[in-house]
Structure formats: C-alpha cells, structure tokens
Scaffold this motif. Sequence first.
Motif, PDB file in Angstrom:
ATOM      1  N   THR A 112      -2.775  60.501  10.122  1.00  0.00           N
ATOM      2  CA  THR A 112      -2.175  61.088   8.920  1.00  0.00           C
ATOM      3  C   THR A 112      -2.886  60.458   7.726  1.00  0.00           C
ATOM      4  O   THR A 112      -3.948  59.850   7.888  1.00  0.00           O
ATOM      5  CB  THR A 112      -0.671  60.808   8.867  1.00  0.00           C
TER       6      THR A 112
ATOM      7  N   ALA B 118      -2.478  66.132   8.224  1.00  0.00           N
ATOM      8  CA  ALA B 118      -2.455  65.471   9.525  1.00  0.00           C
ATOM      9  C   ALA B 118      -3.221  66.361  10.490  1.00  0.00           C
ATOM     10  O   ALA B 118      -2.960  67.563  10.557  1.00  0.00           O
ATOM     11  CB  ALA B 118      -1.025  65.256  10.009  1.00  0.00           C
TER      12      ALA B 118
ATOM     13  N   ASN C 271       0.243  65.743   2.823  1.00  0.00           N
ATOM     14  CA  ASN C 271       0.791  65.702   4.182  1.00  0.00           C
ATOM     15  C   ASN C 271      -0.239  66.109   5.225  1.00  0.00           C
ATOM     16  O   ASN C 271       0.102  66.592   6.300  1.00  0.00           O
ATOM     17  CB  ASN C 271       2.027  66.600   4.297  1.00  0.00           C
TER      18      ASN C 271
ATOM     19  N   LYS D 269      -7.062  56.421   9.343  1.00  0.00           N
ATOM     20  CA  LYS D 269      -6.252  57.356   8.554  1.00  0.00           C
ATOM     21  C   LYS D 269      -7.170  58.428   7.999  1.00  0.00           C
ATOM     22  O   LYS D 269      -8.398  58.278   7.956  1.00  0.00           O
ATOM     23  CB  LYS D 269      -5.533  56.650   7.411  1.00  0.00           C
TER      24      LYS D 269
END
Length: 534
Positions: free
Chosen positions: A505, A488, A486, A479
């Motif tokens: 993400t 990503a 948010n 991750k």
Amino acid sequence: MQLQQKRQQMEKQLGIVTPPATRDEMLRGANGPYRVNNDLLYYHLNIRVDPQAKTVSGLNTIRFRMLEDGNRIQIDLQQPLAVDKIVFENTTLKYDRLDRAVFIDFPQTLHKGETYSIDFYYSGHPVHHGRFGDFTFGKDPAGNAWVYTADEGGDGGASTWWPSKEEWRDKPQDGMEISVAVPNGLTDVSNGKFAGKVDLHDGYTQWNWKVRNPINSYDVSVNVANYVHFSDKWGNYYVLPQDLAKAKEQFKQVGGMIEAYQHYFGPYPFADDGYKLVQVPYAGMEHQSAVTYGNGFKNGYLGMDWGGTPYALKFDFIIIHESGHEWFANGVTASDTADMWIHEGFTTYLESLYVEYHWGKAAALEYVNGYQSKVENLRPIIAEYGVAAEPPEDQYFKGALMLNTLRSVVDNDQRWWEVLHGLFQHFKYQSISTDDVITYFNQHTGMDLTPIFDQYLRHSHIPTLDLLFGESPGLVMYKWDANVDNFAMPVRVGDPAHWQIIHPTTHWQWMKTPLTKDQFKVATDLYYVNVDKQ
C-alpha cells in the motif's frame, strides 16, 4: 475541479503550458443543449466530388428523434463550406453559424418522442487540415485523381467536408447510406456494403454504400481513385492497379488478424457491413468497415521496427492496429475525446494479443514491454472533458501497459479473458466513459481496481515500488509511492524462478527475504512500475 487544479499545478511545475480551450473546441466537445435534446437515427449522405474543381456538393438527409420539446438543434459544418439551404417538410429553415456549429431553427415546436428529418444542402472547397488532411484532392503516381478523407482529430474533423452531429456520444443507431458521384472511370469506396452504382449520364457515376450499424462521424470515409478490386473469404480490397500483386500477398494477414481478435472478443462486429482494406497515400485509419491502408505493403510500421522487439516486423502494423479499432473505437467508442485511451490503449493492447495468439504469451509480454521506451509520463492520459481535448500519445503505449498490468493484478487468465470478452460484448455499438470501463472491471473481477485505473490514467506518473534493505540480507521494507492516497496493488517480487506476491500500500510494510538488494527482483514485465531500491 480539484483534480483539474492539481493537474494545472503539476503541469506548471513541469513547464507544460496547456492553452485555454477555444470557443470552437468547446462547441465541438460540449454536449450542449441543442445536441442533447435529440437522438440521431440515420444519415443519407449524397454528394458529388469534383476532383478538377476540388469541390464537394450535395446534401445530407438527417433523421432524428426529439428527446425533449424544442425548436433548435446543432449540426456541424466548417467554413468555408457553404450552407446552401436546410429544408424541413418543404420549408427552408433559418439557421445561425458559429464557428463549426450550425444552429438550426424550426418554425414550430418539435415534440419529445417524435421523429423528424431535414435535408442539409451544402457545397464548397474543403480545407486541408492536420496530419492526414481531413479531405484531400491528390494524384496517384500515374497522374489520376486520388481523393481521400481522414478526420479523427486535430482542428479538423468530419465537419471539414460533410454536415453531421460531430460528437461521439450519439451515433446514427440505424446506420447510414452513402452515395458519392465521381467522374466516370474512378471508383468511390466508402463504408458498409456496396449497394450498386448508377451512371448519371453527365460524365459521373454514383457509387452507393449501405451502413447497417451505428457509425461515428469521423469514421465516415470517401476514397476516390482508379482502384482495382479483389476479395477473399475475409473481406474486399481496393488498391491501385500497379500494387495489386503486392496487396494480394500482404493482405493475406487479414485472416490471421480477424481470427485472433474474434478469439478474444467474439465475432467481427460489422459482419453486416463487411470488412474492407482501401489503399491510401497516408499511413492508415480505422474507418469503420473500410479501413484505409498506406503502409507500403511491408511489415512493421512503414517498414520500420515499431516496438523494438523481434515481433514488430513479423506483421503489418497498419493491418493489425487499424483493424483492431473495429473492436475498440468503432465497436466500443469513447463518449468524449478525453477518454480516447479506450480507443488507442485497448487497440495497442490488442496488438500484443495478436502476438500472443500467434506466438505465445512470452512473445506478447516482450512485445508490449517494448513500448515502455515510448512512454513520456508528462501528462495524465485523460484530458479535459467537454472541449474536444486530445490525450497525449501515452494513451497508446501507457494505456496498453496498464492493461497488461491489470491482467497480472487479476492473476487469473480465464477470468481476464472473460472480462475482456464481456466488456466488449456488453458495450458493443455504444459510446462509453472511463468510469463505465472501471465499473465493469470492478463488478466482473470482484476487485476494487479504481485506484489503479486512477493512478495510470488521471496522473502523470506511474507508481514506484520503494524497497528499503538493511545492511545484511533478511529483511526488506516496501511501499508504493503513488499519487492516489489509497493506491494498493499486488506485485511479484523476489526470485524470478519462485516469485512471491506481496500486497504493498502507500504505507510501509516489511517482509523477510534471504536475497540481497541486487538479487531481489520485481516482475517489471508483468507490471508497469518503477522500482527504487535503497
């Protein structure tokens, strides 16, 4: 306000103290009511430079169009320079001075849509400021007068030596004329095309220059010296006589520079004004169409390996970097100093494109990643808006590394080159914001890159890819650890001979892998990220 509070809390935790903006910084940086009510059209700066008395005197004729009805405008000129008089239609105007700001009052209402002109007379001794001096009266090695300007940032600026609308949102859209009278035997080199010289029959010669494109006030340049001149198909060059032979050899790099940048961004943006290199005794500056040069006629930066790679000494840093600003800073300008990464981040990235054009993509990757050691990650790149705040030095190196990262995210070089070329052509001669850049990238890549821009520009830290391995090969959790909720971003991982693209993400995901923790790699030359393996 929430972002600013978070920034203040973070800086407090890091022990970074940012002093509150001064009144002068707010007057300089704010798009106040007496700036926003008019649109700058044209300057004619007509001055006399006295190297012996160390004075400047003359006037600036300022033409502007009113955008709304009003009877006051703001022009900037710093004390101790004196405002001798300001004339409008044969009437001497009243004015108020507050720090660098001169608030000029008109006896009647100026009407929206109408064009007006004032003559702003001034004189005095410019104060020497900052790293490059703003306006400096010096001597060359032979003892001749050498007068030069450089006033992008710090406490100084263009208003240390000439009256102008000193904010980046509004350039004179019709260009300007520059007339500089200097003692006979000296040459003034300023921006634009040479428009002739006039013997004033009082021991002075007036040198005239014509700028046909919009120009930022800090880009306006006066360089007075015992220059000799030579030229080639690419431009005109002005150097001290004793350095002529070295300059003729070193300045051969100009052609390769212009060819490279034209390849990526289109024609040189100031063809109407020409390209010049002008010798000065400081490192250099991106004065529009009159780039100043003081790199000692050596490759690298002042002869040093600037980037820590084999390529840094293959070219003259000042020629390549400062000339790159003709595209980003002069061609496309930030509307606020807070967004100055648009100047410095892009132009530092242009250095790597110059390397790529001449030595290939692998060389460019090595070159741009050499800048990782220069990044501090202590403050966000974007500074406070509206107060003439300068971003940290990370705007150069981290900005370039972010752009290299975005290229890898787009993962389609044809599209990447189209976006870069289109961005410049779309915004050429304009002043823009970070949001304008992000919107353009999003629209023309078909991707939502906003979280990536936000993480690298609006937060101190770069994203960290967290990797969690089991006791035996076969599975890895991953991750992003990032400030943007948010966030990503795809990234290449695994075996460098057969990279695999994953899409982390800020929430844990997993993948199968036959690689051990030590074998499992991340393409940190393609993405400027931290990696934490557990």
